[in-house]
Design an enzyme around this catalytic site. Structure first.
Site, PDB file in Angstrom:
ATOM      1  N   HIS A 119      -7.931  -5.378  -0.793  1.00 31.17           N
ATOM      2  CA  HIS A 119      -6.315  -4.718  -0.500  1.00 31.17           C
ATOM      3  C   HIS A 119      -5.667  -5.599   0.576  1.00 31.17           C
ATOM      4  O   HIS A 119      -6.000  -5.300   1.668  1.00 31.17           O
ATOM      5  CB  HIS A 119      -7.050  -3.351   0.380  1.00 31.17           C
ATOM      6  CG  HIS A 119      -5.810  -2.301   0.454  1.00 31.17           C
ATOM      7  ND1 HIS A 119      -5.179  -2.018  -0.763  1.00 31.17           N
ATOM      8  CD2 HIS A 119      -5.225  -1.804   1.544  1.00 31.17           C
ATOM      9  CE1 HIS A 119      -4.194  -0.870  -0.358  1.00 31.17           C
ATOM     10  NE2 HIS A 119      -4.172  -0.981   0.936  1.00 31.17           N
ATOM     11  N   ASP A 135      -9.836  -4.379  -5.225  1.00 36.58           N
ATOM     12  CA  ASP A 135      -9.221  -3.591  -4.089  1.00 36.58           C
ATOM     13  C   ASP A 135      -9.963  -2.012  -4.134  1.00 36.58           C
ATOM     14  O   ASP A 135      -9.935  -1.426  -5.252  1.00 36.58           O
ATOM     15  CB  ASP A 135      -7.807  -3.277  -4.433  1.00 36.58           C
ATOM     16  CG  ASP A 135      -7.126  -2.324  -3.496  1.00 36.58           C
ATOM     17  OD1 ASP A 135      -7.740  -1.567  -2.571  1.00 36.58           O
ATOM     18  OD2 ASP A 135      -5.552  -2.540  -3.287  1.00 36.58           O
ATOM     19  N   SER A 167       0.813  -1.115  -0.109  1.00 33.44           N
ATOM     20  CA  SER A 167       0.034  -0.106  -0.149  1.00 33.44           C
ATOM     21  C   SER A 167       0.895   1.130  -0.032  1.00 33.44           C
ATOM     22  O   SER A 167       1.667   1.265  -0.941  1.00 33.44           O
ATOM     23  CB  SER A 167      -1.066   0.088   1.091  1.00 33.44           C
ATOM     24  OG  SER A 167      -1.905   1.060   1.277  1.00 33.44           O
TER      25      SER A 167
END
Length: 335
Positions: free
Chosen positions: A305, A273, A221
């Site tokens: 995610h 995601d 991320s």
């Protein structure tokens, strides 16, 4: 950023015009209702507003202190190192704590640095590789509106074509947190502080006899974008970069872009995601390829995610290819 915002704004305007021509007026009105409903959730909560003391500490730069990294020693002869950067305030797999066991590479040492902690009002604390403040959160709201609009327009068009019922609640799930990546882009100050810290970690590994070509930086991320940025800014040519569920850093200098040329890279992203849209990962791969990186992209159908077992298997294959087992130059086992 402004140029990108203007381009996205133009796309949103054209898309809205297209939707207004294809959809009944009530559909366009529902789109407006959902936009208001969704963006209201992005207001800065009281708990994230920095008090006077916190602002003073931030101004002094004391909030850039880094904790000692979490280190997972190699199980066998140490001849390669993976530096893993966690995501925004991540826990669990997003912090890389499960990687050593899942990667199962006895010669690999995993170093997990910890991002600076920002203490906000009401005792609320977050860890982030870029500065956190009410201003950055507010900018996130404003800059994410075009992407939110594009997401909603696509959802409205699809539901109208399929004859599905249209309501704010049915569309909220499609919105996702499409804006936070904007807030996490960081700036030159964040990059300079982070790279200095990562460089210290790299130099510690070099002192242990590890060649820079066998040192990799990975991130999840926010950490994935930070990893790409760090590899571009290092004084050493590292072995490669792994970016998971992330996006490409903005405002790289020409020198930094040249530093990435020829570097192996693995980018992984799930199609489901809702925090960092899949399209950003695909664009990141395009950017890496355009810069001459040896970049490969893994798409995971239905994955959100998160770091799945399949992702870690692909990471393992990438590391096996670019840093297979070998004996350290000094012939000593490093724990």
């Amino acid at each position: 950023v402004n140029g990108g915002f203007e381009r996205e704004g133009l796309l949103v305007w054209k898309s809205m015009v297209g939707v207004s021509r294809q959809c009944p007026i009530w559909a366009v009105l529902v789109l407006g209702m959902v936009m208001l409903h969704s963006t209201a959730g992005f207001s800065v909560p009281h708990s994230l507003k920095m008090d006077g003391r916190a602002r003073a500490v931030a101004a002094q730069g004391n909030m850039k202190d880094y904790q000692a990294p979490i280190v997972f020693a190699s199980k066998g002869e140490h001849s390669a190192t993976l530096i893993f950067l966690h995501g925004w305030n991540s826990q669990g797999s997003g912090r890389g704590l499960e990687l050593p066991q899942k990667l199962n590479l006895p010669w690999l040492k995993v170093v997990a640095p910890q991002a600076p902690t920002y203490r906000l009002a009401d005792g609320f604390e977050v860890q982030s590789w870029v500065e956190v403040s009410p201003i950055s959160l507010s900018m996130s709201v404003m800059l994410s509106l075009p992407q939110q609009a594009m997401t909603l327009i696509d959802s409205v068009r699809r539901m109208v074509q399929e004859g599905a019922p249209l309501s704010p609640d049915s569309l909220i799930s499609d919105i996702g947190l499409v804006g936070p990546y904007r807030r996490l882009q960081g700036d030159s100050n964040d990059r300079r502080h982070n790279v200095g810290h990562f460089q210290d970690l790299v130099e510690e590994e070099i002192k242990l006899g590890i060649d820079p070509s066998r040192i990799f930086i990975a991130g999840y991320s926010q950490g994935g974008c930070t990893a790409l940025s760090a590899c571009a800014s290092m004084a050493y040519k590292l072995g490669g970069c792994i970016s998971l569920c992330s996006w490409f850093p903005q405002s790289l200098s020409e020198r930094e872009k040249r530093a990435l040329r020829g570097m192996p890279a693995l980018l992984c992203h799930g199609t489901a995601d809702t925090y960092v849209p899949f399209e950003l990962g695909a664009r990141a791969h395009e950017s890496c390829t355009d810069l001459g990186m040896q970049a490969s992209f893994r798409e995971y159908n239905g994955l959100g995610h998160e770091i799945s077992d399949q992702v870690t298997r692909d990471m393992r294959r990438f590391l096996l290819e670019h840093c297979p087992r070998q004996t350290p130059p000094n012939g000593q086992r490093v724990l």
